[in-house]
Write a protein that holds these residues in place. Structure first.
Motif, PDB file in Angstrom:
ATOM      1  N   PRO A 297       0.810  -1.223   0.000  1.00 50.98           N
ATOM      2  CA  PRO A 297       0.000   0.000   0.000  1.00 50.98           C
ATOM      3  C   PRO A 297       0.836   1.263   0.000  1.00 50.98           C
ATOM      4  O   PRO A 297       0.345   2.343  -0.330  1.00 50.98           O
ATOM      5  N   GLY A 298       2.116   1.150   0.394  1.00 48.52           N
ATOM      6  CA  GLY A 298       3.001   2.307   0.418  1.00 48.52           C
ATOM      7  C   GLY A 298       2.898   3.084   1.713  1.00 48.52           C
ATOM      8  O   GLY A 298       2.248   2.656   2.669  1.00 48.52           O
ATOM      9  N   PRO A 299       3.540   4.263   1.775  1.00 51.94           N
ATOM     10  CA  PRO A 299       3.472   5.082   2.991  1.00 51.94           C
ATOM     11  C   PRO A 299       2.077   5.656   3.182  1.00 51.94           C
ATOM     12  O   PRO A 299       1.400   5.992   2.206  1.00 51.94           O
ATOM     13  N   VAL A 300       1.635   5.727   4.416  1.00 47.32           N
ATOM     14  CA  VAL A 300       0.297   6.239   4.721  1.00 47.32           C
ATOM     15  C   VAL A 300       0.383   7.203   5.897  1.00 47.32           C
ATOM     16  O   VAL A 300       1.332   7.162   6.685  1.00 47.32           O
ATOM     17  N   PRO A 301      -0.612   8.099   6.055  1.00 50.98           N
ATOM     18  CA  PRO A 301      -0.645   8.972   7.227  1.00 50.98           C
ATOM     19  C   PRO A 301      -0.704   8.158   8.520  1.00 50.98           C
ATOM     20  O   PRO A 301      -1.105   6.989   8.520  1.00 50.98           O
ATOM     21  N   TYR A 302      -0.328   8.827   9.614  1.00 51.07           N
ATOM     22  CA  TYR A 302      -0.208   8.130  10.897  1.00 51.07           C
ATOM     23  C   TYR A 302      -1.494   7.411  11.296  1.00 51.07           C
ATOM     24  O   TYR A 302      -1.461   6.239  11.693  1.00 51.07           O
TER      25      TYR A 302
END
Length: 418
Positions: A297-302
């Motif tokens: 999914p890749g980087p995501v918000p906290y």
């Protein structure tokens, strides 16, 4: 108290330390303390400091140091000193400097504390020695010498506080080597040195950085945890595992992919993150025929990262000997999600059940542990139950339980200075 926190990177940039500092500020302010955070100004396009935080942040003169302009460097010296002093002159008197940086943040913070004549609490978040050797083993000795020279240029001679005093501070331990000796030269000027976990505190003591190290774990956002815990978990036909982190060698993400293939587990695996190894990870997933099981999914918000952990049946923690705390297993425990631990020291720090510990650093051992975990998770699901960490255990990881410990450290530092 008015606490000045000085750190390497802006609190609104990406990173676990930045998350911890933002949480510390919020919970300290709830107790009536004032917190000011000095860090390099942001350069990321389209990013501006939230007006609600403007009074708390001091943006130091800086230049971007990464291609995406996420991170910056502020040079320790007269220009930065003047910018910091000018802003502080507009604020109430500072009672204590809390340095939460290992590089320019540490040097700037120590210079500020000297000028303000206030005590220093130094929190060492990063294993500089292990991290540098992992990224560039051949250049590590040169990098460590350069750090010591830089420290000498910007701070001059070491000024040990309370030499031989009851807090265990004193001159630099000459037995310290590599990056540890550099960190020891910073620690010598702090009233109290802290670390975010027992295992890293012990490493700092063993390597001669400080005789005594207080343990101040980073907590997890109470409100975010409560919000995410209330979310329904998604439907599934097989167990769901989640991995979060920077895709770099020390995180052992490629070893994890190999272990998934070797184990043959029937599970959905999601990798949240990005980094230098992203391309290799994508190619290896394709080569091993894992695309039906492993997604990125890749980087995501906290908040989305927390939601992914909550939705998973287990978190997989793969780095060994690199993390100084390893915040994601703490977040998982706070959310009730079990963890598969590769680092036995992090497992001991978290100390919750259920969990699994990989017996050694081999891919084969990780594969066997993944198989055992997925087998148990599948059995629980077949029985109509979920394997979760009890809420009574989860509460101790919340920031609200940690802030009082931090205040006690501050009060002790102020008392030592008086």
């Amino acid at each position: 108290m008015h606490i000045l926190i000085v750190t390497d990177q802006h609190p609104e940039s990406l990173g676990g330390v930045q998350v911890a500092i933002r949480l510390q500020r919020r919970f300290l302010e709830r107790l009536g303390h004032r917190v000011t955070i000095a860090a390099p100004a942001l350069h990321r396009p389209g990013t501006e400091t939230d007006p609600a935080n403007a009074e708390a942040y001091i943006d130091l003169p800086s230049r971007p140091i990464t291609k995406d302009r996420e991170y910056g460097l502020s040079w320790p010296g007269a220009r930065t000193d003047r910018a910091l002093a000018a802003r502080l002159a507009e604020l109430p008197r500072v009672d204590l400097v809390h340095v939460q940086g290992d590089f320019w943040g540490a040097l700037i913070g120590l210079r500020a504390a000297r000028g303000l004549r206030v005590p220093v609490v130094l929190t060492l978040h990063n294993n500089v020695d292990e991290g540098t050797r992992a990224v560039s083993p051949g250049l590590a000795p040169l990098a460590f010498r350069a750090l010591r020279v830089w420290r000498g240029i910007t701070l001059g001679r070491v000024r040990p506080v309370r030499r031989g005093g009851p807090d265990g501070r004193g001159a630099v331990d000459r037995s310290a080597n590599g990056a540890w000796r550099y960190l020891a030269s910073l620690a010598a000027e702090a009233s109290i040195v802290t670390a975010p976990s027992p295992h890293f505190a012990e490493a700092l003591r063993v390597h001669g950085v400080a005789e005594r190290v207080a343990i101040t774990p980073n907590g997890v956002d109470d409100e975010a945890i409560a919000e995410v815990r209330a979310l329904p978990r998604s439907a599934r036909t097989r167990p769901r595992l989640v991995w979060l982190g920077r895709m770099s060698a020390e995180k052992r993400v490629l070893e994890f992919i190999e272990a998934v293939a070797m184990s043959g587990i029937d599970a959905d695996v999601a990798l949240h993150g990005a980094g230098l190894l992203l391309g290799k990870v994508e190619r290896r997933i394709a080569e091993l025929g894992l695309a039906d099981r492993v997604t990125i999914p890749g980087p995501v918000p906290y908040r989305d990262a927390l939601a992914a952990i909550h939705d998973a049946d287990a978190l997989v923690q793969t780095s060994i000997g690199f993390e100084t705390q390893g915040l994601t297993p703490f977040e998982a425990a706070a959310l009730g999600t079990p963890t598969i631990f590769c680092d036995r020291r992090i497992a001991a720090d978290v100390a919750v059940s259920p969990s699994w510990r990989v017996p050694d650093s081999s891919v084969a051992a990780l594969a066997r542990t993944l198989s055992a975990a997925v087998e148990r998770l599948s059995a629980e699901a077949a029985a109509g139950t979920q394997l979760r960490v009890a809420e009574s255990e989860s509460r101790r990881f919340l920031q609200s339980t940690r802030v009082e410990e931090l205040v006690e450290v501050y009060e002790r530092a102020v008392a030592l200075k008086s």
